[in-house]
Design a protein around this motif. Structure first.
Motif, short mmCIF file in Angstrom:
data_model
loop_
_atom_site.label_atom_id
_atom_site.label_comp_id
_atom_site.label_asym_id
_atom_site.label_seq_id
_atom_site.Cartn_x
_atom_site.Cartn_y
_atom_site.Cartn_z
N THR A 24 1.27 -6.72 -24.90
CA THR A 24 2.46 -5.91 -25.14
C THR A 24 2.48 -5.33 -26.55
O THR A 24 3.45 -4.70 -26.96
CB THR A 24 3.74 -6.76 -24.94
N ARG A 198 7.79 -10.06 -18.76
CA ARG A 198 7.54 -8.61 -18.68
C ARG A 198 6.21 -8.31 -17.97
O ARG A 198 6.13 -7.44 -17.10
CB ARG A 198 7.52 -8.01 -20.09
N GLU A 202 5.58 -7.06 -13.61
CA GLU A 202 4.74 -5.90 -13.30
C GLU A 202 3.57 -6.28 -12.40
O GLU A 202 3.24 -5.56 -11.46
CB GLU A 202 4.22 -5.25 -14.59
N ARG A 206 3.05 -4.58 -8.73
CA ARG A 206 1.81 -3.87 -8.39
C ARG A 206 1.08 -4.55 -7.24
O ARG A 206 0.29 -3.90 -6.54
CB ARG A 206 0.90 -3.78 -9.62
N LEU A 249 14.59 -4.05 -15.69
CA LEU A 249 13.22 -3.60 -15.42
C LEU A 249 12.99 -3.25 -13.95
O LEU A 249 12.01 -2.57 -13.62
CB LEU A 249 12.23 -4.69 -15.82
N PRO A 251 14.26 -1.16 -11.60
CA PRO A 251 14.03 0.22 -11.13
C PRO A 251 12.64 0.76 -11.51
O PRO A 251 11.98 1.38 -10.68
CB PRO A 251 15.14 1.01 -11.83
N LYS A 252 12.21 0.51 -12.73
CA LYS A 252 10.89 0.98 -13.16
C LYS A 252 9.78 0.28 -12.38
O LYS A 252 8.78 0.90 -11.99
CB LYS A 252 10.71 0.73 -14.65
N MET A 253 9.94 -1.03 -12.15
CA MET A 253 8.92 -1.79 -11.43
C MET A 253 8.81 -1.34 -9.98
O MET A 253 7.72 -1.34 -9.39
CB MET A 253 9.23 -3.29 -11.49
N ARG A 254 9.93 -0.94 -9.39
CA ARG A 254 9.90 -0.47 -8.00
C ARG A 254 9.04 0.79 -7.86
O ARG A 254 8.44 1.03 -6.82
CB ARG A 254 11.32 -0.23 -7.50
N GLN A 255 8.98 1.58 -8.91
CA GLN A 255 8.15 2.78 -8.87
C GLN A 255 6.66 2.44 -8.86
O GLN A 255 5.83 3.25 -8.42
CB GLN A 255 8.47 3.66 -10.09
N LEU A 256 6.32 1.25 -9.35
CA LEU A 256 4.93 0.81 -9.40
C LEU A 256 4.50 0.10 -8.12
O LEU A 256 3.31 -0.12 -7.90
CB LEU A 256 4.71 -0.14 -10.58
N ARG A 257 5.47 -0.24 -7.30
CA ARG A 257 5.19 -1.05 -6.11
C ARG A 257 4.57 -0.22 -5.00
O ARG A 257 5.14 0.81 -4.60
CB ARG A 257 6.50 -1.69 -5.61
#
Length: 271
Positions: A24, A198, A202, A206, A249, A251-257
């Motif tokens: 990080t 964090r 992620e 993923r 976190l 909403p952002k992580m859902r975009q990576l799923r």
């Protein structure tokens, strides 16, 4: 040179040169190299697993073992993709038959363990278990074992502990292996915990797991333990506003799923 002056010189030299950067971007004190931590952790892990096997404390239920192995394998697959240096790690997990212990841990080099108490008492979903194992894998990825051993050395808090442990322990363990073992028994820093949260959320996202499970996991953890907190919180102290930080976190992580669960990398089941 007097012993105190010797250690002072060692620490000054190490403090000047023994710095690293976490995934990080955080600056880390590294008096113990990650390679040394991995080597010593392997010795400690083999000793621990051997002892657990002799005590019949390793789970034999194939369904439980397969569940842990598959979920962990999906996370490891992502870890290897994103951190290629870990490709040759001896990724492994021990499922420990202890219904009273709500805990999990990881050593340097991808050596992990999870207790049945965590699975049974918290009634974890697969996604919640993925958050736990992702968090543990994150500790390994971020070299937290080496960092923790380094902090103990720098403050000399670990020197006495290791000396005592050496006197009382099985002589097959080196001082370094004992230090690696102590590293998973002593509390992590809150900074390291926040970092593992964090990275872990992620990894799980993923791998195809719903990141909202990070929030529900800590809701369950907060309710567990009866008169005292789960053992997990003694070695993984909760950073302030943990649930709120993880929730932010999501909403952002859902975009990576991805749309489906990811492939499973080989993870050795400790027996």
């Amino acid at each position: 040179m007097e012993r105190s002056h010797y250690w002072l010189a060692v620490l000054i030299i190490a403090l000047v040169s023994g710095c690293a950067t976490s995934p990080t971007g955080r600056s880390q004190l590294m008096l113990i190299s990650p390679e040394t931590a991995i080597s010593e952790s392997e010795k400690a892990y083999i000793h621990t697993v051997s002892t657990l096997g002799q005590e019949n404390k390793l789970v034999s239920d194939p369904a439980i073992n397969q569940r842990v192995q598959v979920i962990t394998g999906r996370l490891v697959n992502v870890a290897i993709q994103r951190y290629p240096r870990t490709r040759n790690w001896k990724w492994s997990v021990a499922v420990i038959d202890d219904a009273e212990t709500v805990n999990a841990w990881a050593m340097a080099g991808g050596r992990m363990a999870v207790y049945t108490g965590l699975l049974e008492q918290l009634k974890l979903t697969d996604a919640e278990l993925a958050q736990i194992m992702g968090h543990e894998i994150a500790h390994a990825l971020a070299n937290h074992t080496a960092e923790q051993m380094s902090v103990a050395l720098a403050t000399q808090l670990g020197v006495t502990a290791v000396g005592i442990a050496t006197e009382a322990s099985d002589k097959t363990l080196t001082v370094g292996a004992i230090a690696a073992q102590l590293a998973v028994q002593l509390p992590n820093s809150r900074t390291a915990e926040a970092e593992a949260d964090r990275i872990g959320i992620e990894l799980a996202a993923r791998a195809g797991y719903d990141p909202q499970a990070a929030v529900t996991l800590w809701q369950k953890m907060a309710k567990a333990g009866g008169d005292g907190p789960p053992q997990f919180l003694s070695t993984h102290p909760a950073p302030g506003n943990r649930q709120a930080t993880l929730a932010a976190l999501v909403p952002k992580m859902r975009q990576l799923r991805p749309a489906t669960l990811g492939p499973v990398a080989p993870v050795t089941l400790a027996r």
